[in-house]
Design a protein around this motif. Structure first.
Motif, short mmCIF file in Angstrom:
data_model
loop_
_atom_site.label_atom_id
_atom_site.label_comp_id
_atom_site.label_asym_id
_atom_site.label_seq_id
_atom_site.Cartn_x
_atom_site.Cartn_y
_atom_site.Cartn_z
N ARG A 50 14.60 -28.64 -29.92
CA ARG A 50 15.81 -27.82 -29.83
C ARG A 50 17.07 -28.68 -29.76
N LEU A 51 16.98 -29.81 -29.08
CA LEU A 51 18.12 -30.72 -28.96
C LEU A 51 18.22 -31.68 -30.15
N LYS A 52 17.34 -31.48 -31.15
CA LYS A 52 17.30 -32.31 -32.36
C LYS A 52 17.08 -33.79 -32.07
N GLU A 53 16.25 -34.07 -31.07
CA GLU A 53 15.88 -35.44 -30.74
C GLU A 53 14.65 -35.83 -31.57
N ASN A 54 14.50 -37.10 -31.85
CA ASN A 54 13.34 -37.59 -32.58
C ASN A 54 12.13 -37.53 -31.64
N ILE A 55 11.17 -36.68 -31.97
CA ILE A 55 10.02 -36.48 -31.08
C ILE A 55 9.02 -37.64 -31.16
N PHE A 56 9.23 -38.55 -32.10
CA PHE A 56 8.32 -39.68 -32.25
C PHE A 56 8.83 -40.94 -31.55
N GLU A 57 10.00 -40.87 -30.95
CA GLU A 57 10.55 -42.00 -30.20
C GLU A 57 10.19 -41.87 -28.72
N ALA A 58 10.07 -43.01 -28.07
CA ALA A 58 9.81 -43.01 -26.63
C ALA A 58 10.97 -42.31 -25.92
N HIS A 59 10.65 -41.68 -24.81
CA HIS A 59 11.67 -40.92 -24.08
C HIS A 59 11.30 -40.84 -22.61
N ARG A 60 12.23 -40.35 -21.84
CA ARG A 60 11.99 -40.10 -20.41
C ARG A 60 12.54 -38.72 -20.08
N SER A 61 12.06 -37.72 -20.81
CA SER A 61 12.62 -36.38 -20.62
C SER A 61 11.61 -35.34 -20.16
N HIS A 62 10.43 -35.79 -19.71
CA HIS A 62 9.52 -34.84 -19.08
C HIS A 62 10.15 -34.41 -17.75
N ILE A 63 9.77 -33.24 -17.29
CA ILE A 63 10.37 -32.73 -16.06
C ILE A 63 10.11 -33.68 -14.89
N TYR A 64 8.90 -34.22 -14.80
CA TYR A 64 8.63 -35.12 -13.67
C TYR A 64 9.49 -36.37 -13.75
N GLN A 65 9.79 -36.85 -14.96
CA GLN A 65 10.66 -38.02 -15.10
C GLN A 65 12.10 -37.66 -14.77
N ARG A 66 12.54 -36.50 -15.22
CA ARG A 66 13.90 -36.07 -14.95
C ARG A 66 14.12 -35.79 -13.46
N LEU A 67 13.09 -35.32 -12.77
CA LEU A 67 13.20 -35.13 -11.32
C LEU A 67 13.40 -36.47 -10.63
N GLN A 68 12.65 -37.49 -11.04
CA GLN A 68 12.84 -38.82 -10.46
C GLN A 68 14.23 -39.36 -10.77
N GLN A 69 14.71 -39.15 -12.00
CA GLN A 69 16.04 -39.63 -12.37
C GLN A 69 17.12 -38.92 -11.56
N SER A 70 16.83 -37.69 -11.13
CA SER A 70 17.83 -36.94 -10.36
C SER A 70 17.82 -37.29 -8.88
N GLY A 71 16.94 -38.22 -8.48
CA GLY A 71 16.95 -38.65 -7.09
C GLY A 71 15.68 -38.38 -6.30
N TRP A 72 14.74 -37.65 -6.86
CA TRP A 72 13.48 -37.42 -6.17
C TRP A 72 12.68 -38.73 -6.15
N SER A 73 11.95 -38.95 -5.08
CA SER A 73 11.08 -40.13 -5.02
C SER A 73 9.79 -39.82 -5.79
N HIS A 74 9.07 -40.88 -6.12
CA HIS A 74 7.78 -40.70 -6.79
C HIS A 74 6.86 -39.85 -5.92
N ARG A 75 6.89 -40.10 -4.62
CA ARG A 75 6.05 -39.36 -3.68
C ARG A 75 6.37 -37.86 -3.71
N GLN A 76 7.67 -37.52 -3.73
CA GLN A 76 8.05 -36.10 -3.76
C GLN A 76 7.56 -35.42 -5.04
#
Length: 124
Positions: free
Chosen positions: A50-76
């Motif tokens: 939907r965002l017209k991103e290349n789906i074959f490139e590496a990314h960090r946009s899974h929800i669990y990754q985005r939660l960590q990027q937003s400040g959640w710890s790995h443990r949380q």
């Protein structure tokens, strides 16, 4: 989970499905127990398309990754995913196919809630 973890998980689900002996409950149980990870992967793919991103490139946009990027710890993040999987397991154990279907609605609701919170945090 990385490549090694997803390979093991995929193999385990495949074996469970092949050994289901035609049981609908068994089939849905095998899918439902992996639902938090499967739903996250499918949602991420749809979101990237939907965002017209290349789906074959590496990314960090899974929800669990985005939660960590937003400040959640790995443990949380891990605790939330373990908790959701535990609830899915109990739902399947106590309610069979209805528990699996209820789990689908619950996981989709969790994705919607996480996405709305992540969007609000990104705007702020």
């Amino acid at each position: 989970m990385g490549d090694a973890g997803s390979t093991v998980l995929g193999g385990a689900v495949s074996i469970a499905l092949l050994n289901g002996q035609g049981s609908t409950t068994h089939l849905w149980s095998a899918v439902a127990i992996t639902l938090p990870l499967i739903a996250d992967a499918i949602y991420t793919l749809i979101r990237r398309l939907r965002l017209k991103e290349n789906i074959f490139e590496a990314h960090r946009s899974h929800i669990y990754q985005r939660l960590q990027q937003s400040g959640w710890s790995h443990r949380q993040v891990a605790t939330v995913y373990i908790g959701i999987n535990t609830l899915v397991g109990f739902a399947i154990y106590f309610a069979g196919i209805w528990g699996a279907l209820f789990s689908l609605l619950g996981v989709l609701s969790c994705i919607a809630i996480a996405e709305s919170k992540l969007q609000k945090k990104a705007i702020a």
